[in-house]
Design a protein around this motif. Sequence first.
Motif, mmCIF file in Angstrom:
data_model
loop_
_atom_site.group_PDB
_atom_site.id
_atom_site.type_symbol
_atom_site.label_atom_id
_atom_site.label_comp_id
_atom_site.label_asym_id
_atom_site.label_seq_id
_atom_site.Cartn_x
_atom_site.Cartn_y
_atom_site.Cartn_z
ATOM 1 N N UNK A 1 4.143 -0.815 -6.642
ATOM 2 C CA UNK A 1 3.421 -0.776 -5.376
ATOM 3 C C UNK A 1 2.339 0.288 -5.475
ATOM 4 N N UNK A 2 1.132 -0.062 -5.081
ATOM 5 C CA UNK A 2 0.013 0.883 -5.124
ATOM 6 C C UNK A 2 -0.291 1.358 -3.709
ATOM 7 N N UNK A 3 -0.044 2.645 -3.456
ATOM 8 C CA UNK A 3 -0.287 3.232 -2.148
ATOM 9 C C UNK A 3 1.002 3.560 -1.434
ATOM 10 N N UNK A 4 1.088 4.774 -0.856
ATOM 11 C CA UNK A 4 2.318 5.236 -0.215
ATOM 12 C C UNK A 4 2.116 5.491 1.271
ATOM 13 N N UNK A 5 1.282 4.669 1.924
ATOM 14 C CA UNK A 5 1.248 4.671 3.373
ATOM 15 C C UNK A 5 2.435 3.881 3.898
ATOM 16 N N UNK A 6 2.386 3.514 5.173
ATOM 17 C CA UNK A 6 3.503 2.781 5.765
ATOM 18 C C UNK A 6 3.726 1.458 5.045
ATOM 19 N N UNK B 1 16.706 -4.042 -9.058
ATOM 20 C CA UNK B 1 15.316 -4.014 -9.532
ATOM 21 C C UNK B 1 14.764 -2.597 -9.459
ATOM 22 N N UNK B 2 14.047 -2.207 -10.489
ATOM 23 C CA UNK B 2 13.408 -0.897 -10.526
ATOM 24 C C UNK B 2 12.021 -1.004 -9.885
ATOM 25 N N UNK B 3 11.744 -0.086 -8.963
ATOM 26 C CA UNK B 3 10.507 -0.149 -8.184
ATOM 27 C C UNK B 3 9.771 1.181 -8.305
ATOM 28 N N UNK B 4 8.452 1.095 -8.460
ATOM 29 C CA UNK B 4 7.596 2.273 -8.529
ATOM 30 C C UNK B 4 6.521 2.181 -7.453
ATOM 31 N N UNK B 5 6.287 3.290 -6.765
ATOM 32 C CA UNK B 5 5.131 3.433 -5.886
ATOM 33 C C UNK B 5 4.230 4.494 -6.491
ATOM 34 N N UNK B 6 2.956 4.163 -6.713
ATOM 35 C CA UNK B 6 1.994 5.159 -7.168
ATOM 36 C C UNK B 6 1.082 5.518 -6.010
ATOM 37 N N UNK B 7 0.790 6.803 -5.881
ATOM 38 C CA UNK B 7 -0.044 7.316 -4.798
ATOM 39 C C UNK B 7 -1.077 8.274 -5.379
ATOM 40 N N UNK B 8 -2.332 8.074 -5.025
ATOM 41 C CA UNK B 8 -3.401 8.888 -5.612
ATOM 42 C C UNK B 8 -3.394 10.322 -5.116
#
Length: 537
Positions: A60-65, A81-88
């Motif tokens: 997932x790209x972006x850690x807003x709502x 499932x392994x999940x990643x959130x990247x946030x700039x």
Amino acid sequence: MREQELTRRNFIGLAGAAAAGAAALGLAGCAPQTDSAHAAGGGAAAAVPASWDEEYDVVVCGAGIAGLAAGICAAREGNGAKVLIVEKDVTPNGNSPFCAGSMLYCDDADAFGVYLKAMLGDHTPDDVQKAFCQALTENLDWLYELGAKEEWLDIGAPATEPDPAKGAEWPELENWWTYGRIKFKTKDTDGPTHVHTFFEQTAESTENLTIEFSTPMESLVQDPETKTILGIVADGKNIKANKGVIMCTGGFESDPDMLYNFTGVTGCVPYAGKANTGDGHRACAAIGAGFWHMYGGAQYWTALRNLDNTEFVSTVWNFTKKNLGITVGVSGRRFYMDYDACSCPSSPYAEPGSDIHLNMGYRHGITNFGGTWNHLPLPETTWFIFDADAMANGEIFTDITTDPVADGWALEAASIEELAGKIEVPAEELTATVAQWNEFCDRGADMAFYRPADTLTPIKTGPFYAMRCVPAMLNTDGGPTRDAQGQILDPFGKPIPHLYSAGEFGSVWGHLYQGTGNVGECAAFGRIAARSALANA
């Protein structure tokens, strides 16, 4: 879990966009400058790497709502499932931490769908509207499922019949009473005081969910033959996504070039965070995404600023006291219905069942223009003109200054002609404009732009004052086209495999807008996109 402590704020610049992505968004030749570390791969899909630095099932790209909701849903429902959130940024960001925090929901998808259709018309396909409405029925129960307590929430429930006490942004439209809103209490509570905080805390405690901060998404990795999205490049790392990438990078409020290209406005100052700079738009343009609703969003108002144009008078909901004067352009003339205080989510100038073509007001920046409701391309500089009686009223500068002229908030002059010279507008035009305005006030009707009668305040008592105004906004809604499954589509309506979106990044809101709608959409399409990605082999 977090991979970086939240120790500072540092809004990172855009990942660069070279010719292909920029041209696809009409930005060739005017893309913002970026540092070389973030420039690689921004102009086209990144080459498929020989090896991957990291591997997840869903990225997932972006850690807003929207991003947090998508990540939480994918991790909780993904059977390991392994999940990643990247946030700039160094914290979850975008508009989410700054928004009012009210979340749209409904109980009856079909009934609310009538109201939604009246707002969106054919600008958003019916199957997308239907999927959105159905997902909205889950929003409240999902919060409880994630651990929210009833005593934490302030819930405005949908009504089953017209309820004058309820109010709505568009009470002229059928079934306006069928939406509900959820907001976390800010007082007398032992829980989180904002929905974004709730999702952030939930994400921290969710198994199989990793959040990497200071990790800007730079480009998408696409199979050149099948067009399937294989992963992303983020902060120089090749990150594989076996089931899909969900784009939740928000809007382009802080990219002046994109704002001009798609809305025709320059000099805009957004109210919220500065991190939404169109990164995801360029990355999706580079791999051939189609785009919609690029003109949509909560925009524009002429918001009061100091003379140096460095600070707003006040915050979003009470930022104007425009009933105390008029707004003119550099021509010295009024040019629009200049009582543009936001009258939402309940409009005080529209009765249920009244004629929407005749009603006035500003509803998240959308206003009556010739009988239809539109966003106006407001000028870069305008001036709010008022008199000594309005100054003595004390409303404009409450808690800001006791001497607005000395402190750089306003210009003062003994006459309208002198004031015109100070703001560099034609004196004869400003004098005529003020005289005509005072005539309207005397007769109780603004015959030029039909401003509501209870906002007509004359400008007769010297000295006279002027304050700078600029176009301001909350958010954009335009971005890559999405379907009912949250899939991002190409310009011909074909899904780009394993690529999804949620939130204000290509929002369903393309015409009229109901307050609480963006936050509700973040949760609704966050789940839709997550479940669609998980369904991939």
